[in-house]
Scaffold this motif. Structure first.
Motif, PDB file in Angstrom:
ATOM      1  N   THR A 287       0.835  -1.215   0.000  1.00  0.00           N
ATOM      2  CA  THR A 287       0.000   0.000   0.000  1.00  0.00           C
ATOM      3  C   THR A 287       0.862   1.255   0.000  1.00  0.00           C
ATOM      4  N   LEU A 288       2.019   1.219   0.671  1.00  0.00           N
ATOM      5  CA  LEU A 288       2.939   2.356   0.650  1.00  0.00           C
ATOM      6  C   LEU A 288       3.365   2.654  -0.787  1.00  0.00           C
ATOM      7  N   ILE A 289       3.691   1.610  -1.540  1.00  0.00           N
ATOM      8  CA  ILE A 289       4.139   1.782  -2.937  1.00  0.00           C
ATOM      9  C   ILE A 289       3.007   2.318  -3.803  1.00  0.00           C
ATOM     10  N   LEU A 290       1.827   1.766  -3.659  1.00  0.00           N
ATOM     11  CA  LEU A 290       0.698   2.199  -4.496  1.00  0.00           C
ATOM     12  C   LEU A 290       0.287   3.633  -4.178  1.00  0.00           C
ATOM     13  N   LEU A 291       0.258   3.989  -2.903  1.00  0.00           N
ATOM     14  CA  LEU A 291      -0.134   5.348  -2.523  1.00  0.00           C
ATOM     15  C   LEU A 291       0.909   6.378  -2.956  1.00  0.00           C
ATOM     16  N   ALA A 292       2.179   5.973  -2.962  1.00  0.00           N
ATOM     17  CA  ALA A 292       3.237   6.899  -3.357  1.00  0.00           C
ATOM     18  C   ALA A 292       3.088   7.335  -4.805  1.00  0.00           C
ATOM     19  N   GLY A 293       2.421   6.514  -5.616  1.00  0.00           N
ATOM     20  CA  GLY A 293       2.195   6.863  -7.016  1.00  0.00           C
ATOM     21  C   GLY A 293       0.978   7.732  -7.236  1.00  0.00           C
ATOM     22  N   GLY A 294       0.261   8.067  -6.175  1.00  0.00           N
ATOM     23  CA  GLY A 294      -0.948   8.877  -6.321  1.00  0.00           C
ATOM     24  C   GLY A 294      -1.994   8.124  -7.115  1.00  0.00           C
ATOM     25  N   TYR A 295      -2.476   8.748  -8.191  1.00  0.00           N
ATOM     26  CA  TYR A 295      -3.508   8.107  -9.007  1.00  0.00           C
ATOM     27  C   TYR A 295      -2.904   7.362 -10.205  1.00  0.00           C
ATOM     28  N   ARG A 296      -1.573   7.225 -10.214  1.00  0.00           N
ATOM     29  CA  ARG A 296      -0.916   6.534 -11.312  1.00  0.00           C
ATOM     30  C   ARG A 296      -0.940   5.031 -11.067  1.00  0.00           C
ATOM     31  N   ALA A 297      -1.500   4.269 -12.008  1.00  0.00           N
ATOM     32  CA  ALA A 297      -1.511   2.813 -11.905  1.00  0.00           C
ATOM     33  C   ALA A 297      -0.103   2.271 -12.149  1.00  0.00           C
ATOM     34  N   GLN A 298       0.209   1.131 -11.548  1.00  0.00           N
ATOM     35  CA  GLN A 298       1.548   0.560 -11.646  1.00  0.00           C
ATOM     36  C   GLN A 298       1.472  -0.905 -12.056  1.00  0.00           C
ATOM     37  N   SER A 299       2.499  -1.350 -12.749  1.00  0.00           N
ATOM     38  CA  SER A 299       2.562  -2.748 -13.174  1.00  0.00           C
ATOM     39  C   SER A 299       3.137  -3.598 -12.051  1.00  0.00           C
ATOM     40  N   LEU A 300       2.972  -4.899 -12.178  1.00  0.00           N
ATOM     41  CA  LEU A 300       3.520  -5.827 -11.186  1.00  0.00           C
ATOM     42  C   LEU A 300       5.033  -5.683 -11.108  1.00  0.00           C
ATOM     43  N   ALA A 301       5.692  -5.496 -12.256  1.00  0.00           N
ATOM     44  CA  ALA A 301       7.148  -5.362 -12.272  1.00  0.00           C
ATOM     45  C   ALA A 301       7.595  -4.120 -11.514  1.00  0.00           C
ATOM     46  N   GLU A 302       6.905  -2.993 -11.709  1.00  0.00           N
ATOM     47  CA  GLU A 302       7.237  -1.762 -10.983  1.00  0.00           C
ATOM     48  C   GLU A 302       7.080  -1.963  -9.476  1.00  0.00           C
ATOM     49  N   ASP A 331       4.487 -14.442  -7.355  1.00  0.00           N
ATOM     50  CA  ASP A 331       3.248 -14.959  -6.760  1.00  0.00           C
ATOM     51  C   ASP A 331       2.993 -14.352  -5.382  1.00  0.00           C
ATOM     52  N   ALA A 332       4.086 -14.101  -4.632  1.00  0.00           N
ATOM     53  CA  ALA A 332       3.925 -13.515  -3.291  1.00  0.00           C
ATOM     54  C   ALA A 332       3.371 -12.095  -3.395  1.00  0.00           C
ATOM     55  N   VAL A 333       3.932 -11.286  -4.293  1.00  0.00           N
ATOM     56  CA  VAL A 333       3.448  -9.913  -4.468  1.00  0.00           C
ATOM     57  C   VAL A 333       2.024  -9.932  -5.005  1.00  0.00           C
ATOM     58  N   ARG A 334       1.785 -10.814  -5.974  1.00  0.00           N
ATOM     59  CA  ARG A 334       0.447 -10.884  -6.579  1.00  0.00           C
ATOM     60  C   ARG A 334      -0.589 -11.319  -5.539  1.00  0.00           C
ATOM     61  N   SER A 335      -0.206 -12.199  -4.626  1.00  0.00           N
ATOM     62  CA  SER A 335      -1.176 -12.662  -3.621  1.00  0.00           C
ATOM     63  C   SER A 335      -1.585 -11.534  -2.681  1.00  0.00           C
ATOM     64  N   THR A 336      -0.637 -10.646  -2.329  1.00  0.00           N
ATOM     65  CA  THR A 336      -0.972  -9.496  -1.481  1.00  0.00           C
ATOM     66  C   THR A 336      -1.893  -8.544  -2.231  1.00  0.00           C
ATOM     67  N   GLU A 351      -6.916  -3.754 -19.633  1.00  0.00           N
ATOM     68  CA  GLU A 351      -7.215  -3.488 -21.040  1.00  0.00           C
ATOM     69  C   GLU A 351      -5.972  -3.281 -21.899  1.00  0.00           C
ATOM     70  N   GLY A 352      -4.796  -3.133 -21.306  1.00  0.00           N
ATOM     71  CA  GLY A 352      -3.590  -2.897 -22.088  1.00  0.00           C
ATOM     72  C   GLY A 352      -2.780  -4.162 -22.291  1.00  0.00           C
ATOM     73  N   THR A 353      -1.462  -3.975 -22.437  1.00  0.00           N
ATOM     74  CA  THR A 353      -0.580  -5.122 -22.697  1.00  0.00           C
ATOM     75  C   THR A 353      -0.284  -5.917 -21.435  1.00  0.00           C
ATOM     76  N   GLU A 354      -0.452  -5.294 -20.259  1.00  0.00           N
ATOM     77  CA  GLU A 354      -0.240  -6.008 -19.001  1.00  0.00           C
ATOM     78  C   GLU A 354      -1.188  -5.442 -17.944  1.00  0.00           C
ATOM     79  N   ARG A 355      -1.442  -6.218 -16.925  1.00  0.00           N
ATOM     80  CA  ARG A 355      -2.331  -5.759 -15.852  1.00  0.00           C
ATOM     81  C   ARG A 355      -1.666  -4.638 -15.070  1.00  0.00           C
ATOM     82  N   LEU A 356      -2.453  -3.614 -14.778  1.00  0.00           N
ATOM     83  CA  LEU A 356      -2.002  -2.515 -13.930  1.00  0.00           C
ATOM     84  C   LEU A 356      -2.807  -2.525 -12.633  1.00  0.00           C
TER      85      LEU A 356
END
Length: 580
Positions: A287-302, A331-336, A351-356
């Motif tokens: 949640t710290l990582i996602l909130l730090a991006g504001g409203y910007r969606a992020q990929s699993l790799a990011e 899988d660990a990150v995806r499970s969280t 809807e794009g090339t990878e899930r955000l």
């Protein structure tokens, strides 16, 4: 007064019958069966506990009276502790409950389960206070363990609140009266992958009234709902008054003024040790990582890249991460992320090339709750990052400017976080800076670019992720103060209501980074800081404007730190946010 000794004795006896608790094997078995059902209704059956810590607690309880001070995030906190002690065959502490729960049937059952019923307010009732003092003396002398919530109320933001001193005062006075100076205060931190009440907390943050729990709240826990993961319980290092007061002083007896200092000192020490014992959850990191991006969606790799950098820093500091924290494992990150999606906090974009992944609309306060359970570990890092940029462009000696700036930041946020004492603060800042930026002194001597170069070389920056919501909330408080002109602020409720309106307004304008800063609790602390600075009095226009500019300046630094982070990840730097 003119009352007879008999009348006073009768009244004291009535008060004692009202508050006195007992414990029987039958009621303890029954109560813990209810506790188990409540905990397991939304969480894993096994409560995570550190066996070495539990063994140390068992040794302490066998040797001396113990006072458990527990963090308060959920209605399940004390239940979880009771189950851990019960399953370890350790004595269960007596705890405290409001007299409003002392109803026919339920009250008798709760009292026999070790709940001491107290009136909400008894400061003007001398007989009640004297009875309670003597009852506490009795419990301490007879080596009963006690339990209460350090904060007095549940945290609505996820981070540890300031301690309440009421029960502390009575117990410390009893320790000094009975001279049982080895009574040990043990901090207990309870962390959750997720909790059931988080939505209720965000409703309160938005300015709506708290819904009363009443007698129906246990049913909410007992109804099986969606899985909220595991409960993690940790014991901090115990502390006694002997560690804070010289033996010679204790032997001679300390005066009332020294007692008044001792209580907050002890409470602060317990809180610091409680924070130090709190494990970081995978939920908090994500949640710290996602909130730090504001409203910007992020990929699993990011997300994984930032999580791995964060985990490396955490492990280097020998902090504990619980849950699925192997962030090298997709899988660990995806499970969280999936668990947060299941409770509506995270949304998927496929809807794009990878899930955000992004925080769902209207879920920023909920996500911030989990993030805030971990940020106390990174507050000094955030101060250091801001101070490096400020000091590099300051006139005079940049090294001294750096330490002066970190001290100023300590003063700005001292009502929000547990920070090192002034005597230890500079050395802790120095240690933190040296650990992360080896040659920082040489770099910031090179001017503004030098400060940025230091941060550019860092693997991970945290200030924008940790401080943004607090800075934005304080800036809104300052903005409303400026709008008030020369008027004094006499109505706190009306002022906070205006802060909520202004915050929502600026969010729509793109002048607030995220909806997580639209928080009544954060505005309350910002108002406390403004009051401390004398800004609520009339005719403070210039000082209020300076206060506002101070937080605008910090916001600019957070923007700069975010831009460095985005650039290092190869991401565009336009956040679509401005804070003027």
């Amino acid at each position: 007064g003119d009352r007879s000794v008999h009348a006073v004795t009768e009244q004291a006896a009535r008060y004692l019958r009202e508050m006195a608790a007992t414990q029987t094997p039958f009621t303890l078995d029954m109560m813990n069966a209810i506790y188990r059902a409540a905990c397991q209704s939304h969480h894993d059956a096994k409560i995570s506990v550190d066996d070495e810590q539990l063994a140390r607690v068992a040794e302490t309880m066998a040797d001396r009276p113990v006072v458990f001070l527990i963090s308060h995030k959920s209605m399940l906190d004390t239940m979880a502790l009771s189950l851990v002690l019960f399953d370890a065959n350790l004595p269960l502490p007596l705890t405290f409950g409001g007299i409003n729960l002392n109803k026919p049937g339920l009250g008798a059952f709760a009292r026999r389960s070790g709940i001491i019923f107290l009136r909400r307010s008894f400061q003007d009732n001398e007989i009640y206070k004297a009875t309670f003092r003597r009852y506490i003396d009795y419990l301490i002398e007879k080596r009963f363990s006690l339990l209460w919530a350090l904060e007095g109320t549940r945290s609505r933001t996820g981070k540890l609140l300031p301690p309440r001193f009421g029960l502390f005062s009575y117990v410390v006075e009893s320790i000094l009266r009975t001279r049982l100076h080895d009574v040990t205060f043990i901090p207990v931190s309870v962390a959750y992958d997720q909790i059931t009440e988080v939505e209720d907390y965000s409703i309160e943050q938005r300015g709506h009234k708290k819904k009363p729990e009443g007698f129906t709240w246990p049913l909410r826990f007992l109804r099986r709902g969606r899985s909220r993961g595991q409960i993690h319980l940790r014991f901090g290092e115990g502390v006694t008054v002997k560690e804070l007061v010289k033996p010679s002083e204790l032997e001679a007896g300390i005066d009332d003024q020294r007692k008044r200092i001792l209580v907050p000192t002890l409470a602060f020490e317990v809180a610091v040790r409680m924070n130090a014992a709190t494990p970081l959850t995978a939920t908090a990191i994500i949640t710290l990582i996602l909130l730090a991006g504001g409203y910007r969606a992020q990929s699993l790799a990011e997300i994984r890249a930032l999580a791995r950098a964060g985990a490396a820093l955490i492990r280097r500091r020998h902090l504990e991460i619980v849950g699925r924290s192997n962030f090298r494992d997709e899988d660990a990150v995806r499970s969280t992320l999936d668990a947060l999606h299941e409770t509506g906090i995270v949304t998927y974009l496929d809807e794009g090339t990878e899930r955000l992944y992004a925080i769902s609309a209207d879920q920023h306060l909920n996500a911030a709750y989990y993030r805030n359970t971990a940020i106390h570990y990174f507050i000094l890092d955030a101060f250091v990052e801001i101070a490096l940029l400020d000091a590099a462009s300051a006139s005079g000696d940049p090294i001294e400017a750096f330490f002066e700036r970190t001290s100023e930041l300590r003063e700005l946020f001292k009502f929000e976080f547990y920070l090192p004492r002034r005597a230890d603060y500079r050395s802790e800042i120095e240690q933190r800076t040296r650990d992360r930026y080896g040659d920082w002194e040489d770099a910031i001597q090179c001017g503004k670019a030098g400060g940025r170069d230091v941060l550019n070389a860092a693997q991970l920056l945290v200030a924008h992720a940790v401080l943004r919501s607090f800075v934005d909330a304080y800036r809104i408080v300052a903005c409303v103060l400026v709008d008030a002109g020369a008027d004094s602020i006499d109505n706190e409720s009306r002022f906070l209501s205006q802060c909520l309106k202004t915050g929502k307004h600026q969010l729509l304008q793109g002048r607030v980074f995220s909806a997580e800063s639209i928080s009544k609790s954060l505005y309350e602390t910002g108002l406390k800081l403004a009051d401390y600075r004398g800004l609520l009095a009339a005719n403070q226009e210039e000082a209020r404007d300076d206060f506002h500019q101070e937080f605008c300046g910090i916001s600019s630094r957070l923007d700069e730190i975010l831009s460095i982070t985005l650039a290092s990840d190869g991401i565009g730097q336009n956040t679509g946010y401005r804070h003027t």
